[in-house]
Design an enzyme around this catalytic site. Structure first.
Site, PDB file in Angstrom:
ATOM      1  N   LYS A  62      -9.795   0.490  -4.733  1.00 43.44           N
ATOM      2  CA  LYS A  62      -9.076  -0.563  -5.444  1.00 43.44           C
ATOM      3  C   LYS A  62      -9.785  -0.941  -6.737  1.00 43.44           C
ATOM      4  CE  LYS A  62     -11.184  -3.952  -2.319  1.00 43.44           C
ATOM      5  NZ  LYS A  62     -11.078  -5.275  -1.726  1.00 43.44           N
TER       6      LYS A  62
ATOM      7  N   ARG B 293      -5.423 -14.405   8.907  1.00 45.07           N
ATOM      8  CA  ARG B 293      -6.694 -13.726   9.174  1.00 45.07           C
ATOM      9  C   ARG B 293      -7.577 -14.671   9.982  1.00 45.07           C
ATOM     10  NH1 ARG B 293      -7.136 -10.491   4.289  1.00 45.07           N
ATOM     11  NH2 ARG B 293      -5.024  -9.665   3.994  1.00 45.07           N
TER      12      ARG B 293
ATOM     13  N   HIS C  44       4.293  -3.739  -3.260  1.00 52.69           N
ATOM     14  CA  HIS C  44       3.940  -2.355  -2.964  1.00 52.69           C
ATOM     15  C   HIS C  44       4.885  -1.463  -3.741  1.00 52.69           C
ATOM     16  CE1 HIS C  44       2.211  -4.705   0.322  1.00 52.69           C
ATOM     17  NE2 HIS C  44       1.214  -3.862   0.141  1.00 52.69           N
TER      18      HIS C  44
ATOM     19  N   ASP D  57       2.277 -10.513  -3.283  1.00 47.90           N
ATOM     20  CA  ASP D  57       2.074  -9.118  -2.909  1.00 47.90           C
ATOM     21  C   ASP D  57       3.203  -8.236  -3.429  1.00 47.90           C
ATOM     22  OD1 ASP D  57       0.532  -7.249  -1.718  1.00 47.90           O
ATOM     23  OD2 ASP D  57       0.818  -7.955   0.334  1.00 47.90           O
TER      24      ASP D  57
ATOM     25  N   CYS E 227       1.773  -4.916   3.908  1.00 50.57           N
ATOM     26  CA  CYS E 227       2.103  -3.526   3.590  1.00 50.57           C
ATOM     27  C   CYS E 227       2.832  -2.774   4.706  1.00 50.57           C
ATOM     28  CB  CYS E 227       0.869  -2.758   3.124  1.00 50.57           C
ATOM     29  SG  CYS E 227      -0.692  -3.242   3.836  1.00 50.57           S
TER      30      CYS E 227
ATOM     31  N   HIS F 196      -0.735  -0.893  -3.976  1.00 52.97           N
ATOM     32  CA  HIS F 196      -0.734  -2.289  -3.542  1.00 52.97           C
ATOM     33  C   HIS F 196      -1.202  -3.115  -4.741  1.00 52.97           C
ATOM     34  CE1 HIS F 196      -1.326  -0.996   0.875  1.00 52.97           C
ATOM     35  NE2 HIS F 196      -1.566   0.102   0.178  1.00 52.97           N
TER      36      HIS F 196
ATOM     37  N   GLN G 106       0.054 -14.204  -0.205  1.00 53.54           N
ATOM     38  CA  GLN G 106      -0.270 -13.247  -1.259  1.00 53.54           C
ATOM     39  C   GLN G 106       0.938 -13.050  -2.176  1.00 53.54           C
ATOM     40  OE1 GLN G 106      -1.294 -10.043   1.510  1.00 53.54           O
ATOM     41  NE2 GLN G 106      -3.376 -10.086   0.726  1.00 53.54           N
TER      42      GLN G 106
END
Length: 650
Positions: free
Chosen positions: A474, A368, A390, A388, A339, A520, A386
């Site tokens: 979320k 991570r 946004h 992902d 992000c 997200h 991910q």
């Protein structure tokens, strides 16, 4: 009198001091026999806790998540009580309820170890204690009294926990029989409800998860209110072993791990890579009508990027440590989130209200630092990708965009046969606001936006306090697989905070400068975890469009290898993924081996097939068998794939 509001909105009045059990008894004796705990204004408490003011209440059975947590929390204490009797002088660390049962971290007396050989006697002692039906008694005490009590018992780890983590006025203990533990609860009223007990495994665990501290023994177990439930669980465990994605992934040559590459760092092999790319292509096809713009961002970022986003302050313990370069004061971090990079893409030029929604997507690999003891195949790794995106929107666009993402996630679940799932709204913990960024107003606005979107979509979402991301609430999707296990997959988050921290703006219709809202979203969650769950859900029998090898061509003997290769080339020209198994093995062995590799179709070729230009088809699992032309067979495969993918194209 107090007014009690039930989940259906109905209200009843009771005497002040009424308990959850008494409320259950007022509804029906059958309910009172099965309820294990209750929710009072969102907090799960014991059934004998008095209610002295108006409250919203929920009654939890073992079947409910809150009920299981209560049941297994008490079971962890029962395990500790049994260990205390079996191993005098044993030291206790932490013993929580977990998703499937409970564990307790202990330090056995010097010269003593606990292994699988000890499980029967531990289970027997737990059953013996449970039959005593000992009441579980809560007591609030001061920090000084707690230290004194546990020092007297010689519990060094408990004393360290009290001294370092607890504050005066917040300490409660629970006692059953001769065992007392520090605990916030909730618990069963007594141990007699625990009827079926199984110690499942034992492992090492560092005290406080710190590799520099001493290693304790972690004992896992699970319990049930009925023996039949335990029997069913043990059958499910056996099935889970057969479906283990690590085992199947190895058999199908999808992925591997190497200690020299690094723990928790998956390596995708050719077949796994092809499968992963097909997953990405599917999602790209599904996103096309929504006008997403795909980007690629670096795998690292300057430390200042994550200081601005708040990740460094709120997420640093879960991230790899900063990388120092030869340049003075220059530091980078392996990317823990995509992000912040996407915020920088938004900020690269002025934006107008006409530009929004702006949808930025990336198959972004992040890093991570998971503790080594928590790594598990593809479901818990240190680097993962991910799916992902946004979405930067005006406030009036939040609900519509949120609902669009719900549609995408539900379509993904339908395509892959995840028919049993529930939605969870993960909220901020109002009692621990320091864990989060942003004002009360923005949190309330974003949490209500999710609630409203769920209502609009007719979704009965449960709410979990304290499960939000540090920057926003979320909506998480919890999927049940083919054998009933729950997995968290897709997620959507509403974020009013990061756009403010990055000073993102757009010019509104009245020419004023406004801050966008950021959504997200990740329908798969991560490609690694999604693949692992899909493997275990299907036992490796992927949909035909996704499976690495669609057809194995098996010549009966060497002299038919040439025709087998000819068939293979033709199928390849028709976009059918086929290979020739030309090993010098009997046909029965080839069939068994390719069954193990979960190849959906096998084509057997011999004298007749070669002479007449045919193929003898055999479906995986010993199902349908028939003979046809290679052209008809290729059409059959392509038609089946097209039918499976029809939903993605709608």
């Amino acid at each position: 009198m107090v007014k009690i509001t039930f989940p259906d909105g109905s209200v009843r009045e009771y005497e002040k001091g009424v308990t959850g059990l008494q409320i259950a008894e007022s509804i029906s004796p059958a309910l009172a026999r099965t309820v294990v705990s209750c929710g009072v204004n969102g907090e799960t408490v014991e059934l004998n806790r008095p209610i002295n003011e108006d409250a919203a209440i929920a009654l939890y059975k073992f079947e409910d998540e809150e009920g299981k947590h209560t049941f297994w929390h008490t079971s962890a204490h029962l395990l500790a009580e049994a260990l205390q009797e079996l191993y005098p002088g044993i030291q206790f660390g932490f013993g929580p309820a977990i998703e499937n049962g409970f564990f307790y971290d202990v330090m056995p007396p010097a010269g003593t170890s606990i292994s699988e050989n000890d499980f029967p006697k531990i289970e027997e002692k737990m059953r013996e204690l449970a039959k005593k039906d000992e009441p579980v008694v809560r007591k609030n005490i001061s920090k000084a009294d707690a230290l004194k009590e546990f020092e007297t018992d010689g519990q060094e780890y408990k004393c360290e926990h009290i001294a370092q983590d607890l504050e005066d006025g917040t300490i409660s203990t629970y006692t059953q029989g001769r065992f007392t533990d520090l605990c916030r609860g909730p618990h069963l009223m007594s141990t007699g409800e625990i009827k079926a007990i199984k110690i499942t495994s034992v492992a090492g665990a560092f005290w406080r998860g710190d590799a520099k501290r001493e290693q304790m023994t972690r004992i896992y177990g699970i319990t049930f209110p009925k023996k039949k439930m335990l029997d069913e669980y043990l059958v499910m465990l056996e099935e889970a072993k057969k479906r283990d994605h690590r085992k199947i992934g190895k058999e199908m040559e999808l992925f591997m791990f190497s200690d020299r590459v690094g723990k928790g760092m998956p390596i995708w092999l050719p077949k796994g890579t092809a499968l992963r790319l097909r997953l990405q292509d599917l999602l790209r096809k599904m996103l096309k009508p929504y006008n997403y713009q795909e980007v690629i961002t670096p795998g690292i970022g300057g430390k200042s990027l994550y200081v601005t986003s708040g990740h460094y302050a709120h997420y640093s313990k879960d991230a790899f440590q900063p990388i120092h370069t030869p340049e003075e004061d220059e530091e980078y971090m392996l990317k823990p989130m995509n992000c912040p990079h996407h915020c920088e893409i938004y900020a690269r030029k002025p934006r107008s209200y006409k530009d929004l929604p702006l949808r930025i997507a990336e198959f972004g690999t992040v890093f991570r630092y998971e503790k080594s003891g928590e790594l598990h195949g593809l479901t818990r790794v240190r680097n993962f990708t991910q799916d992902d995106a946004h979405i930067f929107v005006r406030p009036d666009q939040v609900k519509r965009e949120f609902e669009n993402v719900i549609d995408i996630i539900q379509k993904v679940f339908t395509i892959f046969g995840f028919d049993d799932y529930e939605a969870q709204i993960s909220l901020r913990d109002p009692a621990d606001k320091e864990k989060y960024i942003g004002s009360d107003e923005t949190w309330e606005e974003s949490q209500n936006a999710i609630r409203e979107a769920c209502r609009e979509k007719g979704m009965n979402a449960r709410e979990e306090i304290g499960e939000a991301a540090f920057y926003g609430p979320k909506l998480d999707f919890m999927v049940k697989d083919a054998i009933g296990r729950r997995w968290q997959l897709g997620t959507i988050q509403v974020d009013y905070n990061l756009p403010q921290r990055f000073k993102l703006e757009y010019t509104a219709e009245d020419n004023s400068k406004q801050t966008p809202v950021m959504i997200h979203r990740a329908p798969f969650g991560s490609l690694e975890r999604f693949t692992a769950v899909l493997i275990e859900h299907t036992a490796g029998h992927f949909p035909l469009w996704l499976t690495p090898d669609q057809v194995a061509i098996l010549p009966i003997s060497e002299k038919y290898n040439g025709y087998a290769e000819q068939v293979c080339r033709y199928l390849d020209s028709c976009d059918v993924r086929a290979f020739v198994d030309d090993r010098n093995e009997k046909i029965g062995r080839k069939i068994r081996d390719n069954e193990l590799k979960r190849v959906p179709y096998m084509v057997i070729v011999g004298e007749k097939e070669t002479a007449e230009g045919l193929v003898s088809m055999r479906k995986q699992g010993g199902g349908e068998q028939s003979t046809m032309t290679k052209e008809a067979f290729a059409r059959r495969i392509n038609d089946e794939v097209a039918e499976q993918l029809k939903l993605a194209e709608q």
